[in-house]
Write a protein that holds these residues in place. Structure first.
Motif, PDB file in Angstrom:
ATOM      1  N   GLN A   1       3.383  -9.237  -0.736  1.00 29.74           N
ATOM      2  CA  GLN A   1       2.361  -9.927   0.062  1.00 29.74           C
ATOM      3  C   GLN A   1       2.899 -10.234   1.456  1.00 29.74           C
ATOM      4  OE1 GLN A   1      -0.974 -10.602  -0.822  1.00 29.74           O
ATOM      5  NE2 GLN A   1      -0.983 -10.883   1.399  1.00 29.74           N
ATOM      6  N   LEU A   2       4.133 -10.707   1.532  1.00 32.52           N
ATOM      7  CA  LEU A   2       4.742 -11.012   2.825  1.00 32.52           C
ATOM      8  C   LEU A   2       4.848  -9.751   3.682  1.00 32.52           C
ATOM      9  CD1 LEU A   2       7.338 -13.494   3.755  1.00 32.52           C
ATOM     10  CD2 LEU A   2       7.974 -11.152   4.196  1.00 32.52           C
ATOM     11  N   LEU A   3       5.264  -8.632   3.071  1.00 34.08           N
ATOM     12  CA  LEU A   3       5.397  -7.378   3.815  1.00 34.08           C
ATOM     13  C   LEU A   3       4.030  -6.815   4.208  1.00 34.08           C
ATOM     14  CD1 LEU A   3       8.348  -5.714   1.881  1.00 34.08           C
ATOM     15  CD2 LEU A   3       8.426  -7.007   4.020  1.00 34.08           C
TER      16      LEU A   3
ATOM     17  N   GLY B   1       8.330   3.269   4.581  1.00 35.44           N
ATOM     18  CA  GLY B   1       8.586   3.506   5.995  1.00 35.44           C
ATOM     19  C   GLY B   1       9.567   2.559   6.654  1.00 35.44           C
ATOM     20  N   ALA B   2      10.328   1.816   5.870  1.00 35.47           N
ATOM     21  CA  ALA B   2      11.294   0.880   6.454  1.00 35.47           C
ATOM     22  C   ALA B   2      12.338   1.635   7.282  1.00 35.47           C
ATOM     23  CB  ALA B   2      11.992   0.078   5.352  1.00 35.47           C
TER      24      ALA B   2
ATOM     25  N   GLY C   1      17.235 -11.668  12.183  1.00 38.72           N
ATOM     26  CA  GLY C   1      16.900 -10.287  12.505  1.00 38.72           C
ATOM     27  C   GLY C   1      17.043  -9.357  11.324  1.00 38.72           C
ATOM     28  N   ARG C   2      17.111  -9.911  10.119  1.00 36.53           N
ATOM     29  CA  ARG C   2      17.303  -9.097   8.919  1.00 36.53           C
ATOM     30  C   ARG C   2      15.962  -8.794   8.260  1.00 36.53           C
ATOM     31  NH1 ARG C   2      22.365 -12.776   7.714  1.00 36.53           N
ATOM     32  NH2 ARG C   2      23.767 -11.715   9.176  1.00 36.53           N
ATOM     33  N   THR C   3      15.853  -7.578   7.779  1.00 41.61           N
ATOM     34  CA  THR C   3      14.638  -7.107   7.112  1.00 41.61           C
ATOM     35  C   THR C   3      14.828  -7.136   5.598  1.00 41.61           C
ATOM     36  OG1 THR C   3      15.423  -4.827   7.133  1.00 41.61           O
ATOM     37  CG2 THR C   3      14.131  -5.555   9.054  1.00 41.61           C
TER      38      THR C   3
ATOM     39  N   ASP D   1       9.002  -3.875   8.198  1.00 44.41           N
ATOM     40  CA  ASP D   1      10.204  -4.193   8.974  1.00 44.41           C
ATOM     41  C   ASP D   1      10.180  -5.617   9.532  1.00 44.41           C
ATOM     42  OD1 ASP D   1      10.472  -0.816  10.167  1.00 44.41           O
ATOM     43  OD2 ASP D   1      11.703  -1.805   8.641  1.00 44.41           O
ATOM     44  N   ALA D   2       9.442  -6.504   8.872  1.00 46.12           N
ATOM     45  CA  ALA D   2       9.419  -7.909   9.300  1.00 46.12           C
ATOM     46  C   ALA D   2      10.840  -8.454   9.266  1.00 46.12           C
ATOM     47  CB  ALA D   2       8.506  -8.715   8.382  1.00 46.12           C
TER      48      ALA D   2
END
Length: 171
Positions: free
Chosen positions: A31-33, A68-69, A45-47, A39-40
């Motif tokens: 849900q967050l992604l 697609g990350a 700065g970590r994905t 690439d959130a």
């Protein structure tokens, strides 16, 4: 006339990224992604891909790559997912990343690559070191202190390195 601003991402939403990956809270993570993109980034700065690499979540890592990350994203200190694999000696994760175009020579803020990090954390287990080198990691890249991964290996693991090189010659 004021220009419209992009909505701010609530800090709490992405702060939980690491925890969601670690706990395998996949529904919440998805849900967050979906809301913020594959690439959130959290405040460091970590994905999700970086966190999956660190925690050794192979299936999640593969799924994120399929979505697609970016396998070469670097966090605020320049660590890529391969650097994070190297911290914890996650060979399977590194293999997945390398098979999906992760660059074994990306440099962090000190100009150290994943090979340097793997050597620092190997404790005599060179599986990840060998894998990185097989995929083109350059042991002769100098960091900011004019030291190479090769220099480091000679300092830390002279005996083990000699044995490893002898094995290669015998094969």
């Amino acid at each position: 006339m004021a220009t419209p601003k992009q909505p701010l991402v609530p800090f709490d939403a992405l702060r939980r990224l690491r925890s969601l990956v670690d706990r395998e809270a996949n529904d919440e993570l998805q849900q967050l992604l979906d809301d913020h993109g594959v690439d959130a980034k959290d405040s460091d700065g970590r994905t999700a891909l970086i966190h999956a690499s660190f925690f050794g979540k192979d299936e999640l890592l593969a799924d994120l790559i399929k979505r697609g990350a970016n396998t070469n994203h670097q966090d605020k200190i320049g660590y890529s997912a391969l650097h994070h694999c190297s911290l914890e000696m996650r060979v399977a994760c590194a293999q997945i990343l390398l098979n999906n175009h992760a660059d074994p020579n990306l440099l962090d803020e000190h100009e150290n690559g994943p090979l340097w990090v793997a050597l620092m954390n190997s404790k005599g287990n060179f599986k990840l070191v060998r894998l990185l080198m097989e995929h083109g990691a350059d042991p002769e890249i100098e960091n900011l202190y004019e030291r190479t991964a090769e220099d480091l290996s000679e300092t830390l693991y002279k005996k083990e390195l000699d044995e490893l090189l002898e094995e290669d010659e015998e094969e």
